[in-house]
Write a protein that holds these residues in place. Structure first.
Motif, PDB file in Angstrom:
ATOM      1  N   UNK A 223       0.852  -1.323  -0.127  1.00  0.00           N
ATOM      2  CA  UNK A 223       0.009   0.054   0.034  1.00  0.00           C
ATOM      3  C   UNK A 223       1.055   1.415  -0.142  1.00  0.00           C
ATOM      4  N   UNK A 224       0.420   2.281  -0.785  1.00  0.00           N
ATOM      5  CA  UNK A 224       1.222   3.409  -1.043  1.00  0.00           C
ATOM      6  C   UNK A 224       0.241   4.605  -0.730  1.00  0.00           C
ATOM      7  N   UNK A 225       0.603   5.645  -0.203  1.00  0.00           N
ATOM      8  CA  UNK A 225      -0.135   6.876   0.137  1.00  0.00           C
ATOM      9  C   UNK A 225       0.363   7.958  -0.669  1.00  0.00           C
ATOM     10  N   UNK A 226      -0.405   8.755  -1.115  1.00  0.00           N
ATOM     11  CA  UNK A 226      -0.123   9.978  -1.964  1.00  0.00           C
ATOM     12  C   UNK A 226      -1.141  11.242  -1.599  1.00  0.00           C
ATOM     13  N   UNK A 227      -0.483  12.470  -1.665  1.00  0.00           N
ATOM     14  CA  UNK A 227      -1.079  13.566  -1.192  1.00  0.00           C
ATOM     15  C   UNK A 227      -1.406  14.416  -2.617  1.00  0.00           C
ATOM     16  N   UNK A 228      -2.797  14.701  -2.965  1.00  0.00           N
ATOM     17  CA  UNK A 228      -2.782  15.373  -4.045  1.00  0.00           C
ATOM     18  C   UNK A 228      -3.132  16.903  -3.708  1.00  0.00           C
ATOM     19  N   UNK A 229      -2.781  17.962  -3.660  1.00  0.00           N
ATOM     20  CA  UNK A 229      -3.248  19.147  -3.492  1.00  0.00           C
ATOM     21  C   UNK A 229      -4.116  19.771  -4.573  1.00  0.00           C
ATOM     22  N   UNK A 230      -4.764  20.714  -4.496  1.00  0.00           N
ATOM     23  CA  UNK A 230      -5.545  20.988  -5.355  1.00  0.00           C
ATOM     24  C   UNK A 230      -4.806  21.738  -6.704  1.00  0.00           C
ATOM     25  N   UNK A 231      -4.973  21.086  -7.668  1.00  0.00           N
ATOM     26  CA  UNK A 231      -4.448  21.658  -9.002  1.00  0.00           C
ATOM     27  C   UNK A 231      -3.093  20.980  -9.353  1.00  0.00           C
ATOM     28  N   UNK A 232      -2.828  19.999  -8.542  1.00  0.00           N
ATOM     29  CA  UNK A 232      -1.444  19.436  -8.764  1.00  0.00           C
ATOM     30  C   UNK A 232      -1.532  18.018  -8.907  1.00  0.00           C
ATOM     31  N   UNK A 233      -0.376  17.314  -9.256  1.00  0.00           N
ATOM     32  CA  UNK A 233      -0.328  15.996  -9.213  1.00  0.00           C
ATOM     33  C   UNK A 233       0.088  15.227  -8.077  1.00  0.00           C
ATOM     34  N   UNK A 234      -0.385  14.254  -7.984  1.00  0.00           N
ATOM     35  CA  UNK A 234      -0.280  13.339  -6.692  1.00  0.00           C
ATOM     36  C   UNK A 234       1.401  13.251  -6.315  1.00  0.00           C
ATOM     37  N   UNK A 235       1.587  13.505  -4.960  1.00  0.00           N
ATOM     38  CA  UNK A 235       3.048  13.315  -4.368  1.00  0.00           C
ATOM     39  C   UNK A 235       3.062  12.358  -3.384  1.00  0.00           C
ATOM     40  N   UNK A 236       4.187  11.390  -3.447  1.00  0.00           N
ATOM     41  CA  UNK A 236       4.314  10.399  -2.565  1.00  0.00           C
ATOM     42  C   UNK A 236       4.582  10.740  -1.288  1.00  0.00           C
ATOM     43  N   UNK A 237       3.870   9.754  -0.506  1.00  0.00           N
ATOM     44  CA  UNK A 237       3.875  10.028   1.115  1.00  0.00           C
ATOM     45  C   UNK A 237       4.841   8.983   1.664  1.00  0.00           C
ATOM     46  N   UNK A 238       4.417   7.581   1.433  1.00  0.00           N
ATOM     47  CA  UNK A 238       5.255   6.542   1.815  1.00  0.00           C
ATOM     48  C   UNK A 238       4.651   5.385   1.324  1.00  0.00           C
ATOM     49  N   UNK A 239       5.274   4.126   1.393  1.00  0.00           N
ATOM     50  CA  UNK A 239       4.843   2.878   1.081  1.00  0.00           C
ATOM     51  C   UNK A 239       4.888   1.712   2.159  1.00  0.00           C
ATOM     52  N   UNK A 240       4.052   0.951   2.376  1.00  0.00           N
ATOM     53  CA  UNK A 240       4.143  -0.200   3.049  1.00  0.00           C
ATOM     54  C   UNK A 240       4.038  -1.494   2.579  1.00  0.00           C
ATOM     55  N   UNK A 241       4.822  -2.267   2.878  1.00  0.00           N
ATOM     56  CA  UNK A 241       4.851  -3.542   2.506  1.00  0.00           C
ATOM     57  C   UNK A 241       5.402  -4.486   3.719  1.00  0.00           C
ATOM     58  N   UNK A 242       4.820  -5.573   3.976  1.00  0.00           N
ATOM     59  CA  UNK A 242       5.250  -6.585   5.407  1.00  0.00           C
ATOM     60  C   UNK A 242       4.851  -5.687   6.406  1.00  0.00           C
ATOM     61  N   UNK A 243       3.954  -4.871   6.480  1.00  0.00           N
ATOM     62  CA  UNK A 243       3.713  -4.146   7.844  1.00  0.00           C
ATOM     63  C   UNK A 243       4.875  -3.134   8.179  1.00  0.00           C
ATOM     64  N   UNK A 244       5.877  -2.802   7.299  1.00  0.00           N
ATOM     65  CA  UNK A 244       6.870  -1.968   7.426  1.00  0.00           C
ATOM     66  C   UNK A 244       6.967  -0.553   6.533  1.00  0.00           C
ATOM     67  N   UNK A 245       7.239   0.432   6.918  1.00  0.00           N
ATOM     68  CA  UNK A 245       7.461   1.470   5.894  1.00  0.00           C
ATOM     69  C   UNK A 245       8.866   1.336   5.135  1.00  0.00           C
ATOM     70  N   UNK A 246       8.381   1.016   4.132  1.00  0.00           N
ATOM     71  CA  UNK A 246       9.446   0.742   3.031  1.00  0.00           C
ATOM     72  C   UNK A 246      10.330   1.978   2.537  1.00  0.00           C
ATOM     73  N   UNK A 247       9.594   3.056   2.032  1.00  0.00           N
ATOM     74  CA  UNK A 247      10.287   4.059   1.546  1.00  0.00           C
ATOM     75  C   UNK A 247       9.209   5.379   2.018  1.00  0.00           C
ATOM     76  N   UNK A 248       9.945   6.639   2.055  1.00  0.00           N
ATOM     77  CA  UNK A 248       9.156   7.718   2.503  1.00  0.00           C
ATOM     78  C   UNK A 248       9.449   9.052   1.640  1.00  0.00           C
ATOM     79  N   UNK A 249       8.587   9.730   1.143  1.00  0.00           N
ATOM     80  CA  UNK A 249       8.825  10.927   0.276  1.00  0.00           C
ATOM     81  C   UNK A 249       9.126  11.967   1.466  1.00  0.00           C
TER      82      UNK A 249
END
Lengths: 116, 115
Positions: free
Chosen positions: B32-58
């Motif tokens: 699962x990954x999470x993205x933030x999309x502010x008004x008028x912008x493209x989505x920005x990567x927040x972080x990604x979870x795999x095997x219950x761990x945060x794998x990478x972070x924006x």
């Protein structure tokens, strides 16, 4: 640094006209490239993707895109636009980071309006 | 086959409050990954979870945190909300092939308004 540029913020076309949305990317390795579409208030739907092989890829809803390595481009095209194609279109590159996991880097989007 | 589902769809908070957003991935997906999309912008990567761990972070502050559960569902928590946190928060899921390529399947998002 990896980046995606969509030069056109807003495009208006007439229904039945052809469409081309531009996308340029900056990425050191062979890119994984995507086009997503977002209707108002909705999430993102994958239109098409390029991983390798034939540089002209077909997607859903009659869209296609061509990968041109020499121009670092992945432009989206449709021969005849329908009113229902009005939406925002995002180009994205799959960018690798440590551990072998990729994230998507998106462009700012191109908003498409379709005139009847 | 259910796709990615998110809740709530809309919510309003005031500055300084905390918020929790929830996501259930597409069947068969474990990442699962999470993205933030502010008004008028493209989505920005927040972080990604795999095997219950945060794998990478924006490039997001520690006020943004997450969790992945054994059933692969995920939560995004934002503390000490700022006006600038107002955005559409998108959850996306994938599996092994998608982790290699970046291909993601998105939910419809949770729209957060901070007053």
């Amino acid at each position: 640094a990896q980046s995606v540029t969509q030069p056109d913020i807003h495009i208006t076309v007439s229904e039945g006209a052809s469409l081309e949305l531009r996308c340029n990317y900056s990425y050191g390795a062979t890119p994984y490239l995507f086009w997503y579409v977002q209707s108002p208030g909705q999430g993102l739907q994958l239109l098409l993707k390029y991983f390798s092989g034939d540089t002209l890829v077909q997607g859903i809803k009659g869209f296609e895109a061509e990968f041109k390595r020499s121009q670092s481009s992945f432009n989206l095209r449709k021969p005849s636009v329908h009113w229902s194609d009005a939406a925002e279109y995002f180009c994205a590159v799959g960018a690798g980071f440590s551990g072998g996991y990729n994230k998507l880097i998106f462009g700012a989007g191109t908003r498409l309006a379709v005139h009847p | 086959d259910a796709g990615v589902t998110q809740s709530p769809t809309h919510l309003i908070k005031t500055r300084g409050q905390q918020v929790t957003l929830r996501c259930s991935p597409k069947s068969g997906h474990d990442t699962v990954s999470w993205y933030q999309q502010a008004l008028g912008q493209g989505p920005q990567f927040i972080f990604q979870y795999y095997e219950e761990e945060e794998r990478q972070r924006g490039n997001f502050p520690d006020r943004f945190s997450g969790h992945q559960f054994p059933n692969y569902s995920s939560e995004l928590n934002v503390n000490a909300l700022l006006l600038g946190d107002s955005a559409l928060y998108l959850c996306a899921s994938t599996e092994e092939r998608g982790r290699e390529t970046g291909e993601l399947f998105f939910g419809e998002g949770s729209r957060l308004t901070v007053l």
